[in-house]
Design a protein around this motif. Structure first.
Motif, PDB file in Angstrom:
ATOM      1  N   MET A  58       0.995  -0.790  -0.039  1.00  0.00           N
ATOM      2  CA  MET A  58       0.046   0.263   0.128  1.00  0.00           C
ATOM      3  C   MET A  58       1.110   1.278  -0.457  1.00  0.00           C
ATOM      4  N   ARG A  59       0.437   1.950  -0.785  1.00  0.00           N
ATOM      5  CA  ARG A  59       1.135   3.426  -1.145  1.00  0.00           C
ATOM      6  C   ARG A  59       0.509   4.667  -0.039  1.00  0.00           C
ATOM      7  N   LYS A  60       0.778   5.794  -0.007  1.00  0.00           N
ATOM      8  CA  LYS A  60       0.368   6.645   0.597  1.00  0.00           C
ATOM      9  C   LYS A  60      -0.490   7.649  -1.062  1.00  0.00           C
ATOM     10  N   TYR A  61      -1.301   8.536  -0.944  1.00  0.00           N
ATOM     11  CA  TYR A  61      -1.339   9.116  -2.266  1.00  0.00           C
ATOM     12  C   TYR A  61      -2.381   9.808  -1.420  1.00  0.00           C
ATOM     13  N   GLU A  62      -2.028  11.886  -1.603  1.00  0.00           N
ATOM     14  CA  GLU A  62      -2.971  12.835  -1.733  1.00  0.00           C
ATOM     15  C   GLU A  62      -3.927  12.798  -2.936  1.00  0.00           C
ATOM     16  N   LEU A  63      -5.536  12.965  -2.443  1.00  0.00           N
ATOM     17  CA  LEU A  63      -6.707  12.920  -3.954  1.00  0.00           C
ATOM     18  C   LEU A  63      -7.187  13.624  -3.799  1.00  0.00           C
ATOM     19  N   VAL A 101     -11.662  19.182  -2.437  1.00  0.00           N
ATOM     20  CA  VAL A 101     -11.843  18.106  -1.120  1.00  0.00           C
ATOM     21  C   VAL A 101     -10.566  17.584  -0.323  1.00  0.00           C
ATOM     22  N   LEU A 102      -9.822  17.506  -0.501  1.00  0.00           N
ATOM     23  CA  LEU A 102      -8.152  16.718  -0.032  1.00  0.00           C
ATOM     24  C   LEU A 102      -8.444  15.623   0.798  1.00  0.00           C
ATOM     25  N   PHE A 103      -8.272  14.560   0.246  1.00  0.00           N
ATOM     26  CA  PHE A 103      -8.594  12.825   0.405  1.00  0.00           C
ATOM     27  C   PHE A 103      -6.409  12.201   0.546  1.00  0.00           C
ATOM     28  N   ASN A 104      -6.409  12.263   1.873  1.00  0.00           N
ATOM     29  CA  ASN A 104      -5.051  11.541   2.515  1.00  0.00           C
ATOM     30  C   ASN A 104      -5.738   9.978   2.447  1.00  0.00           C
ATOM     31  N   ILE A 157      -9.512   2.514 -10.300  1.00  0.00           N
ATOM     32  CA  ILE A 157     -10.035   3.889  -9.435  1.00  0.00           C
ATOM     33  C   ILE A 157      -9.957   5.209 -10.637  1.00  0.00           C
ATOM     34  N   ASP A 158      -9.276   5.589 -11.068  1.00  0.00           N
ATOM     35  CA  ASP A 158      -9.100   6.410 -12.267  1.00  0.00           C
ATOM     36  C   ASP A 158     -10.679   6.842 -13.168  1.00  0.00           C
ATOM     37  N   GLU A 159     -11.005   4.729 -13.834  1.00  0.00           N
ATOM     38  CA  GLU A 159     -11.927   4.638 -14.491  1.00  0.00           C
ATOM     39  C   GLU A 159     -13.396   5.241 -13.716  1.00  0.00           C
ATOM     40  N   GLN A 160     -13.385   4.515 -12.432  1.00  0.00           N
ATOM     41  CA  GLN A 160     -14.414   4.275 -11.712  1.00  0.00           C
ATOM     42  C   GLN A 160     -14.827   6.270 -11.600  1.00  0.00           C
ATOM     43  N   PHE A 161     -14.107   7.329 -10.908  1.00  0.00           N
ATOM     44  CA  PHE A 161     -14.016   8.629 -11.057  1.00  0.00           C
ATOM     45  C   PHE A 161     -14.106   8.986 -12.412  1.00  0.00           C
ATOM     46  N   LYS A 162     -14.289   9.009 -13.468  1.00  0.00           N
ATOM     47  CA  LYS A 162     -14.525   8.706 -14.633  1.00  0.00           C
ATOM     48  C   LYS A 162     -16.237   8.918 -14.819  1.00  0.00           C
ATOM     49  N   LEU A 163     -16.806   8.007 -14.692  1.00  0.00           N
ATOM     50  CA  LEU A 163     -17.792   7.660 -14.222  1.00  0.00           C
ATOM     51  C   LEU A 163     -19.067   9.349 -13.098  1.00  0.00           C
ATOM     52  N   ASP A 189     -21.016  13.509 -10.922  1.00  0.00           N
ATOM     53  CA  ASP A 189     -20.636  15.294  -9.927  1.00  0.00           C
ATOM     54  C   ASP A 189     -18.535  15.453  -9.846  1.00  0.00           C
ATOM     55  N   LEU A 190     -18.257  15.116  -9.678  1.00  0.00           N
ATOM     56  CA  LEU A 190     -16.943  14.856  -9.391  1.00  0.00           C
ATOM     57  C   LEU A 190     -16.168  15.814 -10.936  1.00  0.00           C
ATOM     58  N   ILE A 191     -16.346  17.083 -10.812  1.00  0.00           N
ATOM     59  CA  ILE A 191     -15.723  18.410 -11.366  1.00  0.00           C
ATOM     60  C   ILE A 191     -14.219  17.744 -12.334  1.00  0.00           C
ATOM     61  N   LYS A 192     -13.247  17.751 -11.342  1.00  0.00           N
ATOM     62  CA  LYS A 192     -11.686  16.598 -11.752  1.00  0.00           C
ATOM     63  C   LYS A 192     -10.815  16.470  -9.981  1.00  0.00           C
ATOM     64  N   TYR A 193     -10.529  15.985 -10.669  1.00  0.00           N
ATOM     65  CA  TYR A 193      -9.443  15.163  -9.537  1.00  0.00           C
ATOM     66  C   TYR A 193      -8.387  14.284  -9.472  1.00  0.00           C
ATOM     67  N   MET A 194      -7.289  14.424  -8.864  1.00  0.00           N
ATOM     68  CA  MET A 194      -5.582  14.186  -8.975  1.00  0.00           C
ATOM     69  C   MET A 194      -4.884  13.496  -7.710  1.00  0.00           C
ATOM     70  N   PHE A 195      -4.338  12.989  -8.068  1.00  0.00           N
ATOM     71  CA  PHE A 195      -3.409  12.019  -7.508  1.00  0.00           C
ATOM     72  C   PHE A 195      -1.918  11.884  -7.449  1.00  0.00           C
ATOM     73  N   VAL A 196      -1.650  11.785  -6.519  1.00  0.00           N
ATOM     74  CA  VAL A 196      -0.200  12.055  -6.098  1.00  0.00           C
ATOM     75  C   VAL A 196       0.351  11.356  -4.889  1.00  0.00           C
ATOM     76  N   GLN A 197       1.254  10.941  -5.675  1.00  0.00           N
ATOM     77  CA  GLN A 197       2.133  10.108  -4.254  1.00  0.00           C
ATOM     78  C   GLN A 197       3.120  10.885  -3.708  1.00  0.00           C
ATOM     79  N   VAL A 198       2.673  10.471  -2.524  1.00  0.00           N
ATOM     80  CA  VAL A 198       3.593  10.926  -1.385  1.00  0.00           C
ATOM     81  C   VAL A 198       5.080   9.946  -0.734  1.00  0.00           C
ATOM     82  N   GLU A 199       5.706  10.734  -0.749  1.00  0.00           N
ATOM     83  CA  GLU A 199       7.102  10.242  -0.706  1.00  0.00           C
ATOM     84  C   GLU A 199       6.902  10.054   1.322  1.00  0.00           C
ATOM     85  N   GLU A 200       7.892   8.811   0.883  1.00  0.00           N
ATOM     86  CA  GLU A 200       7.716   8.550   2.593  1.00  0.00           C
ATOM     87  C   GLU A 200       8.636   9.285   3.220  1.00  0.00           C
TER      88      GLU A 200
END
Length: 95
Positions: A1-6, A59-62, A73-79, A82-93
């Motif tokens: 499991m990796r950490k991401y900011e969404l 809204v920021l999700f960790n 997850i990306d494919e489901q978000f495209k559907l 009500d979600l205008i935009k989103y972006m995943f960023v990997q958080v460096e440990e």
């Protein structure tokens, strides 16, 4: 499991925001991602119009997620309408 900011941007309408937020949380749990923190950033103007919207609710999700599941997850978000935009960023440990 990796950490991401969404970072997510939802439509301002309260019903659409609630429905979109619930759908994001359901999708994340469906693919085994753990939400560590949810931080609202408030309503802001968008730099340019997206899906006929000029403002959005940020809204920021960790999260912790399996890297192989991010594309699913990306494919489901495209559907999610009500979600205008989103972006995943990997958080460096930190070591």
């Amino acid at each position: 499991m990796r950490k991401y900011e969404l970072m997510t941007i939802f439509i301002l309408d309260e019903d659409k925001y609630k429905r979109g937020s619930d759908a994001v949380k359901a999708t994340l749990s469906q693919f085994g991602a753990e939400i560590e923190k949810e931080e609202p950033f408030g309503d802001r103007d968008l730099t340019y119009e997206v899906k006929k919207q000029k403002r959005g609710r940020f809204v920021l999700f960790n999260i912790k997620a399996n890297p192989a599941k991010i594309s699913d997850i990306d494919e489901q978000f495209k559907l999610n309408a009500d979600l205008i935009k989103y972006m995943f960023v990997q958080v460096e440990e930190k070591k």
